[in-house]
Design a protein around this motif. Structure first.
Motif, PDB file in Angstrom:
ATOM      1  N   GLY A  27      -0.977 -59.821  57.096  1.00 45.57           N
ATOM      2  CA  GLY A  27       0.362 -59.107  57.575  1.00 45.57           C
ATOM      3  C   GLY A  27       0.934 -58.608  56.143  1.00 45.57           C
ATOM      4  O   GLY A  27       1.293 -57.473  56.381  1.00 45.57           O
ATOM      5  N   ILE A  28       0.874 -59.446  55.073  1.00 43.79           N
ATOM      6  CA  ILE A  28       1.583 -58.850  53.867  1.00 43.79           C
ATOM      7  C   ILE A  28       0.567 -57.723  53.285  1.00 43.79           C
ATOM      8  O   ILE A  28       1.129 -56.770  52.694  1.00 43.79           O
ATOM      9  CB  ILE A  28       1.593 -60.124  53.039  1.00 43.79           C
ATOM     10  N   LEU A  29      -0.741 -58.084  53.392  1.00 45.09           N
ATOM     11  CA  LEU A  29      -1.768 -57.005  52.885  1.00 45.09           C
ATOM     12  C   LEU A  29      -1.580 -55.871  53.683  1.00 45.09           C
ATOM     13  O   LEU A  29      -1.498 -54.688  53.011  1.00 45.09           O
ATOM     14  CB  LEU A  29      -3.032 -57.561  52.879  1.00 45.09           C
ATOM     15  N   LEU A  30      -1.455 -55.775  54.826  1.00 43.69           N
ATOM     16  CA  LEU A  30      -1.326 -54.593  55.650  1.00 43.69           C
ATOM     17  C   LEU A  30      -0.046 -53.886  55.319  1.00 43.69           C
ATOM     18  O   LEU A  30       0.029 -52.547  55.157  1.00 43.69           O
ATOM     19  CB  LEU A  30      -1.412 -54.860  57.331  1.00 43.69           C
ATOM     20  N   MET A  31       1.130 -54.584  55.164  1.00 41.16           N
ATOM     21  CA  MET A  31       2.301 -54.070  54.821  1.00 41.16           C
ATOM     22  C   MET A  31       2.171 -53.380  53.231  1.00 41.16           C
ATOM     23  O   MET A  31       2.550 -52.387  53.145  1.00 41.16           O
ATOM     24  CB  MET A  31       3.355 -54.989  54.588  1.00 41.16           C
ATOM     25  N   LEU A  32       1.559 -54.106  52.357  1.00 38.80           N
ATOM     26  CA  LEU A  32       1.251 -53.359  51.134  1.00 38.80           C
ATOM     27  C   LEU A  32       0.366 -52.255  51.232  1.00 38.80           C
ATOM     28  O   LEU A  32       0.682 -51.086  50.462  1.00 38.80           O
ATOM     29  CB  LEU A  32       0.627 -54.542  50.165  1.00 38.80           C
ATOM     30  N   LEU A  33      -0.585 -52.255  51.896  1.00 37.38           N
ATOM     31  CA  LEU A  33      -1.490 -50.762  52.368  1.00 37.38           C
ATOM     32  C   LEU A  33      -0.510 -49.856  52.818  1.00 37.38           C
ATOM     33  O   LEU A  33      -0.799 -48.631  52.454  1.00 37.38           O
ATOM     34  CB  LEU A  33      -2.540 -51.190  52.891  1.00 37.38           C
ATOM     35  N   GLN A  34       0.239 -50.178  53.812  1.00 38.83           N
ATOM     36  CA  GLN A  34       1.055 -49.101  54.431  1.00 38.83           C
ATOM     37  C   GLN A  34       2.236 -48.636  53.325  1.00 38.83           C
ATOM     38  O   GLN A  34       2.564 -47.388  53.385  1.00 38.83           O
ATOM     39  CB  GLN A  34       1.908 -49.760  55.772  1.00 38.83           C
ATOM     40  N   CYS A  35       2.500 -49.481  52.632  1.00 43.55           N
ATOM     41  CA  CYS A  35       3.715 -49.033  51.563  1.00 43.55           C
ATOM     42  C   CYS A  35       2.939 -48.045  50.591  1.00 43.55           C
ATOM     43  O   CYS A  35       3.696 -46.986  50.340  1.00 43.55           O
ATOM     44  CB  CYS A  35       4.173 -50.093  50.627  1.00 43.55           C
ATOM     45  N   LEU A  36       1.626 -48.191  49.915  1.00 46.89           N
ATOM     46  CA  LEU A  36       1.031 -47.450  49.340  1.00 46.89           C
ATOM     47  C   LEU A  36       0.720 -46.073  50.017  1.00 46.89           C
ATOM     48  O   LEU A  36       0.695 -44.870  49.589  1.00 46.89           O
ATOM     49  CB  LEU A  36      -0.185 -47.956  48.834  1.00 46.89           C
ATOM     50  N   SER A  37       0.529 -46.051  51.477  1.00 44.31           N
ATOM     51  CA  SER A  37       0.293 -44.657  52.163  1.00 44.31           C
ATOM     52  C   SER A  37       1.755 -44.074  52.400  1.00 44.31           C
ATOM     53  O   SER A  37       1.649 -42.754  52.100  1.00 44.31           O
ATOM     54  CB  SER A  37      -0.121 -45.210  53.496  1.00 44.31           C
ATOM     55  N   THR A  38       2.863 -44.867  52.415  1.00 42.57           N
ATOM     56  CA  THR A  38       4.128 -44.217  52.711  1.00 42.57           C
ATOM     57  C   THR A  38       4.448 -43.605  51.088  1.00 42.57           C
ATOM     58  O   THR A  38       5.007 -42.342  51.227  1.00 42.57           O
ATOM     59  CB  THR A  38       5.289 -45.133  53.104  1.00 42.57           C
ATOM     60  N   PHE A  39       4.108 -44.224  50.046  1.00 48.94           N
ATOM     61  CA  PHE A  39       4.581 -43.949  48.615  1.00 48.94           C
ATOM     62  C   PHE A  39       3.780 -42.545  48.405  1.00 48.94           C
ATOM     63  O   PHE A  39       4.387 -41.420  47.678  1.00 48.94           O
ATOM     64  CB  PHE A  39       3.684 -44.945  47.699  1.00 48.94           C
ATOM     65  N   PHE A  40       2.262 -42.517  48.882  1.00 49.67           N
ATOM     66  CA  PHE A  40       1.663 -41.178  48.644  1.00 49.67           C
ATOM     67  C   PHE A  40       2.101 -40.047  49.671  1.00 49.67           C
ATOM     68  O   PHE A  40       2.361 -38.824  49.303  1.00 49.67           O
ATOM     69  CB  PHE A  40       0.178 -41.287  49.106  1.00 49.67           C
ATOM     70  N   LYS A  41       2.799 -40.286  50.762  1.00 46.69           N
ATOM     71  CA  LYS A  41       3.536 -39.331  51.629  1.00 46.69           C
ATOM     72  C   LYS A  41       4.687 -38.860  50.957  1.00 46.69           C
ATOM     73  O   LYS A  41       4.842 -37.771  51.141  1.00 46.69           O
ATOM     74  CB  LYS A  41       3.565 -39.645  53.300  1.00 46.69           C
ATOM     75  N   ASP A  42       5.405 -39.673  50.459  1.00 47.22           N
ATOM     76  CA  ASP A  42       6.508 -39.403  49.912  1.00 47.22           C
ATOM     77  C   ASP A  42       6.422 -38.463  48.586  1.00 47.22           C
ATOM     78  O   ASP A  42       7.157 -37.541  48.516  1.00 47.22           O
ATOM     79  CB  ASP A  42       7.470 -40.667  49.365  1.00 47.22           C
ATOM     80  N   ILE A  43       5.645 -38.776  47.744  1.00 47.05           N
ATOM     81  CA  ILE A  43       5.117 -38.166  46.802  1.00 47.05           C
ATOM     82  C   ILE A  43       4.619 -36.577  47.269  1.00 47.05           C
ATOM     83  O   ILE A  43       5.017 -35.548  46.348  1.00 47.05           O
ATOM     84  CB  ILE A  43       3.739 -38.502  45.964  1.00 47.05           C
ATOM     85  N   ALA A  44       3.983 -36.568  48.210  1.00 47.25           N
ATOM     86  CA  ALA A  44       3.660 -35.136  48.792  1.00 47.25           C
ATOM     87  C   ALA A  44       4.708 -34.550  49.215  1.00 47.25           C
ATOM     88  O   ALA A  44       4.905 -33.383  49.041  1.00 47.25           O
ATOM     89  CB  ALA A  44       2.509 -35.340  50.078  1.00 47.25           C
ATOM     90  N   ARG A  45       5.630 -35.134  49.742  1.00 50.20           N
ATOM     91  CA  ARG A  45       6.945 -34.516  50.153  1.00 50.20           C
ATOM     92  C   ARG A  45       7.868 -34.150  49.174  1.00 50.20           C
ATOM     93  O   ARG A  45       8.302 -32.973  49.055  1.00 50.20           O
ATOM     94  CB  ARG A  45       7.898 -35.543  51.004  1.00 50.20           C
ATOM     95  N   ILE A  46       7.713 -34.694  47.854  1.00 48.06           N
ATOM     96  CA  ILE A  46       8.516 -34.249  46.863  1.00 48.06           C
ATOM     97  C   ILE A  46       7.761 -33.049  46.236  1.00 48.06           C
ATOM     98  O   ILE A  46       8.557 -32.062  45.852  1.00 48.06           O
ATOM     99  CB  ILE A  46       8.369 -35.549  45.586  1.00 48.06           C
ATOM    100  N   ARG A  47       6.473 -32.939  46.335  1.00 54.79           N
ATOM    101  CA  ARG A  47       5.804 -31.705  45.842  1.00 54.79           C
ATOM    102  C   ARG A  47       5.878 -30.639  46.754  1.00 54.79           C
ATOM    103  O   ARG A  47       5.154 -29.563  46.646  1.00 54.79           O
ATOM    104  CB  ARG A  47       4.361 -32.205  45.531  1.00 54.79           C
ATOM    105  N   GLY A  48       6.463 -30.929  48.031  1.00 52.47           N
ATOM    106  CA  GLY A  48       6.452 -29.799  49.114  1.00 52.47           C
ATOM    107  C   GLY A  48       5.288 -29.725  49.896  1.00 52.47           C
ATOM    108  O   GLY A  48       5.272 -28.857  50.640  1.00 52.47           O
ATOM    109  N   GLU A  49       4.622 -30.710  49.929  1.00 51.87           N
ATOM    110  CA  GLU A  49       3.284 -30.952  50.796  1.00 51.87           C
ATOM    111  C   GLU A  49       3.649 -31.750  52.020  1.00 51.87           C
ATOM    112  O   GLU A  49       4.492 -32.597  51.937  1.00 51.87           O
ATOM    113  CB  GLU A  49       2.073 -31.385  49.966  1.00 51.87           C
ATOM    114  N   VAL A  50       2.688 -31.930  52.825  1.00 53.34           N
ATOM    115  CA  VAL A  50       2.837 -32.810  54.092  1.00 53.34           C
ATOM    116  C   VAL A  50       1.443 -33.312  54.172  1.00 53.34           C
ATOM    117  O   VAL A  50       0.361 -32.597  54.399  1.00 53.34           O
ATOM    118  CB  VAL A  50       3.160 -32.080  55.289  1.00 53.34           C
TER     119      VAL A  50
END
Length: 170
Positions: free
Chosen positions: A145-168
């Motif tokens: 469960g902790i590993l899945l949460m860490l993987l999802q955090c990285l996914s969310t991190f990438f989505k947030d970086i894309a949002r900052i760059r104006g991408e989706v």
């Protein structure tokens, strides 16, 4: 965003969505178990030694394995005093900064979970109750469960970086 990151985000989101939806059913198993334990104790005067502990293990599995799905849905509790007033880009920037702290926290939890699981497997650790079940299965679930949460955090991190760059990233 690079194609590898987009593929990672899609794969992790799809996997955690499946796991989260499957784990949601554990609540019904837990309800059934607690109902059975209650009926067994009150109607038949035969309390289950294992009932409460199994329901605790099910609940722990429920929230540990469902945490990544909850993060994906943006369903975690957050202090929304200022957050809702900020622009989408500002929210993404704040999320990226707080996500860095979350990586450290989850990394420490994962290291502890791996260590604790290894100990439970190596020495056959059991609970200190009358039933005394082995603790390795729930510790494996905890670490997963902790590993899945860490993987999802990285996914969310990438989505947030894309949002900052104006991408989706869908």
């Amino acid at each position: 965003m690079p194609r590898a990151i987009v593929c990672y985000v899609r794969w992790v989101d799809a996997f955690n969505r499946r796991v989260g939806r499957l784990v949601m059913l554990l609540i019904f198993v837990m309800i059934g178990l607690l109902l059975y334990a209650s009926v067994s104790r009150s109607l038949f005067n035969s309390p289950l030694v294992w009932g409460i502990e199994v329901s605790q293990f099910l609940m722990a599995s429920y929230y540990l394995l469902g945490g990544a799905y909850s993060m994906q849905l943006d369903a975690h509790v957050r202090m929304d005093l200022f957050y809702s007033r900020w622009s989408d880009r500002t929210r993404a920037l704040v999320d990226v900064l707080t996500m860095l702290l979350l990586f450290v926290f989850l990394g420490a939890l994962l290291a502890g979970g791996i260590s604790s699981t290894g100990y439970a497997l190596r020495y056959g650790e059991t609970s200190y109750t009358t039933w005394s079940p082995p603790l390795a299965p729930i510790k494996i679930i905890m670490t997963l469960g902790i590993l899945l949460m860490l993987l999802q955090c990285l996914s969310t991190f990438f989505k947030d970086i894309a949002r900052i760059r104006g991408e989706v990233i869908e």
